[in-house]
Scaffold this active site. Structure first.
Site, PDB file in Angstrom:
ATOM      1  N   LYS A   1       0.817  -1.355  -0.210  1.00 37.76           N
ATOM      2  CA  LYS A   1       0.013   0.088   0.245  1.00 37.76           C
ATOM      3  C   LYS A   1       1.338   1.189   0.028  1.00 37.76           C
ATOM      4  O   LYS A   1       0.431   2.118  -1.025  1.00 37.76           O
ATOM      5  CB  LYS A   1      -0.898  -0.741   1.027  1.00 37.76           C
ATOM      6  CG  LYS A   1      -0.197  -0.267   2.868  1.00 37.76           C
ATOM      7  CD  LYS A   1      -1.519  -0.406   3.487  1.00 37.76           C
ATOM      8  CE  LYS A   1      -0.969  -0.799   4.743  1.00 37.76           C
ATOM      9  NZ  LYS A   1      -0.314  -2.086   4.900  1.00 37.76           N
TER      10      LYS A   1
ATOM     11  N   ASN B   1      -1.114   7.175   6.489  1.00 39.77           N
ATOM     12  CA  ASN B   1      -0.692   5.491   7.082  1.00 39.77           C
ATOM     13  C   ASN B   1       1.132   6.193   6.768  1.00 39.77           C
ATOM     14  O   ASN B   1       1.943   5.130   6.891  1.00 39.77           O
ATOM     15  CB  ASN B   1      -1.131   4.673   7.328  1.00 39.77           C
ATOM     16  CG  ASN B   1      -0.420   3.761   7.857  1.00 39.77           C
ATOM     17  OD1 ASN B   1       0.285   3.605   9.118  1.00 39.77           O
ATOM     18  ND2 ASN B   1       0.101   2.611   7.490  1.00 39.77           N
TER      19      ASN B   1
ATOM     20  N   HIS C   1      -1.596  -8.466  11.494  1.00 39.39           N
ATOM     21  CA  HIS C   1      -2.249  -7.682  12.615  1.00 39.39           C
ATOM     22  C   HIS C   1      -4.016  -8.320  13.204  1.00 39.39           C
ATOM     23  O   HIS C   1      -4.047  -7.994  13.974  1.00 39.39           O
ATOM     24  CB  HIS C   1      -2.684  -7.077  12.337  1.00 39.39           C
ATOM     25  CG  HIS C   1      -1.683  -5.436  11.342  1.00 39.39           C
ATOM     26  ND1 HIS C   1      -0.464  -5.387  12.388  1.00 39.39           N
ATOM     27  CD2 HIS C   1      -1.472  -4.893  10.025  1.00 39.39           C
ATOM     28  CE1 HIS C   1       0.504  -4.833  11.177  1.00 39.39           C
ATOM     29  NE2 HIS C   1      -0.392  -4.927  10.455  1.00 39.39           N
TER      30      HIS C   1
END
Length: 469
Positions: free
Chosen positions: A127, A150, A196
């Protein structure tokens, strides 16, 4: 800075005073809100105080005075257990938001002629590269583009909006968990694989967080979905049935009757009556390998979704300079090349780098993710030798035993020195590859700091070699 709208005259609690929290606090104040800041780390509180921002001990505060809790994305929302601020907010009926939600509400409150275009990018891997690549294409096409989220600059620290601006935002699953009203003109879900899970609890929860990026889209919007994994394929199928927006499947492994795909480095656009070759990605030096081909296909589709001329978008892909900490060559010493892939914080990301070289002197380790490096066993034959660092060293050594030579180094600078010594003795061209397959938090605050430590260790070797010469 983007002043936050919607909380004028109200008090917002802000917990977590790293980059995101401080940026949100400044933006809230600029928009007319009052803030009450807290962090459990004294040094973080001191940083806020140095800026003149008010500290309030949220553990003893009266939560009935707060209109919202701005929670930094690194603070647990649900798993492994809700943070105490989350419990207090829920008990007091205080809504919990993140910086992306504050941005979204500010955009939604803007007059139509001032509303910017928004591209939102997520995925387990790739990403950051894709976000930077879309930004590069937009900038080269003459758009007023701002890149953040981010990656790099927090969204609220970006330049204020106007109707001609384009915001290209990387969004993590942590941020998406705290976002409900973002309406992105173009969304990108690159790929989904287990990651995660300690934070989300289950794979289903993780996927649900990723899917939140698609919320609020409608007619006229574009969703770009990677379909090279089962989760992405499922999402693409399900939203195609909803039939509200333009949906562009992307693949780097197969031809499709409809979509954007790459075969042997050639980029094809099959969104029209027939597939057309639009670019030879083998010419893009900063986009090697199948994983980068997927990134490029997604960036091309996103640029088209913004109205950029397809041929122009394809041409600009080839001039992308690359992204720091993602398969970044930081130096060449003799015939040894040092590659910084610190961004590879899980096994899937490390797979992309290991697959790109026939042999490498691999530096791996840190704080392991679920499954460790076991999913990479089919690539252990490409490891000339592994140099293990951080908390995962002993476990990774056990996984590699009998499958690839490995040594536990502990510290990164030790690993760099030993890897260079071995690579330089081997003769011929060699790659020293930092691709940790782990989070950095056992030894470094983030993957950027780890990558810079690698760069510094390589520079010391370079200086020593020049001194010896």
């Amino acid at each position: 800075m983007i002043p936050v709208r919607g909380f004028e005259g109200k008090t917002v609690a802000v917990f977590g005073l790293a980059r995101t929290g401080l940026a949100a606090a400044r933006a809230l104040v600029a928009g007319g809100a009052q803030v009450a800041l807290w962090d459990e780390k004294p040094e973080s509180r001191a940083a806020a105080q140095a800026e003149g921002l008010p500290l309030v001990d949220l553990a003893t505060a009266d939560w009935s005075q707060f209109a919202a809790l701005m929670l930094s994305p690194g603070v647990p929302l649900t798993h492994p257990a809700p943070h105490w601020t989350v419990e207090k907010a829920k008990a007091a009926g205080v809504e919990i938001v993140g910086d992306m939600e504050l941005f979204a509400r500010t955009v939604n409150a803007a007059p139509e002629h001032k509303r910017p275009k928004i591209v939102a990018v997520t995925g387990t891997n790739g990403k950051s590269t894709t976000t930077a690549l879309i930004g590069h294409v937009c900038a080269q096409a003459g758009r007023d583009v701002r890149i953040g989220g981010n990656i790099g600059v927090g969204v609220l620290d970006l330049e204020d909006m106007h109707g001609g601006a384009v915001y290209v935002l990387e969004m993590s699953s942590y941020q998406l968990d705290l976002t409900s009203s973002l309406h992105a003109d173009v969304t990108v879900i690159l790929n989904i694989s287990p990651d995660h899970l300690e934070r989300h609890g289950t794979m289903e929860n993780y996927v649900a967080a990723k899917r939140r990026i698609l919320a609020n889209q409608g007619k006229g919007d574009t969703a770009v979905i990677g379909v090279d994994d089962a989760w992405g394929q499922q999402i693409c199928t399900e939203i195609t049935a909803a039939n509200r927006r333009t949906i562009v499947p992307v693949s780097a492994s197969k031809a499709m009757g409809r979509g954007v795909y790459v075969l042997n480095g050639l980029l094809y656009d099959a969104m029209g009556e027939r597939a057309q070759e639009v670019a030879d990605l083998n010419r893009a030096r900063s986009l090697p390998g199948r994983h980068n081909w997927q990134n490029a296909a997604a960036a091309y589709a996103a640029a088209k979704g913004l109205g950029i001329d397809p041929q122009e978008a394809a041409e600009h892909l080839l001039t992308f300079p690359g992204l720091a900490h993602r398969m970044e060559t930081v130096a060449t010493l003799g015939r040894v090349r040092f590659v910084n892939d610190s961004k590879a914080t899980n096994a899937d990301a490390a797979r992309q780098a290991l697959s790109s070289y026939p042999k490498s002197y691999w530096i791996a380790g840190g704080r392991a993710k679920t499954g460790g490096i076991e999913p990479l066993e089919d690539l252990f034959g490409r490891v000339a030798k592994a140099y293990l660092i951080g908390e995962a060293s002993a476990d990774f050594a056990k996984t590699l035993k009998g499958k690839a030579p490995a040594v536990e180094c502990g510290a990164l600078d030790v690993a760099v020195a030993q890897a260079y010594a071995d690579a330089s003795k081997a003769g011929g061209d060699a790659i020293v590859l930092l691709s940790p397959a782990c989070a950095s938090f056992d030894q470094y605050p983030d993957f950027e700091a780890r990558g810079e430590a690698f760069r510094a260790a390589v520079q010391r070797l370079t200086h020593a070699a020049k001194g010896a010469a």
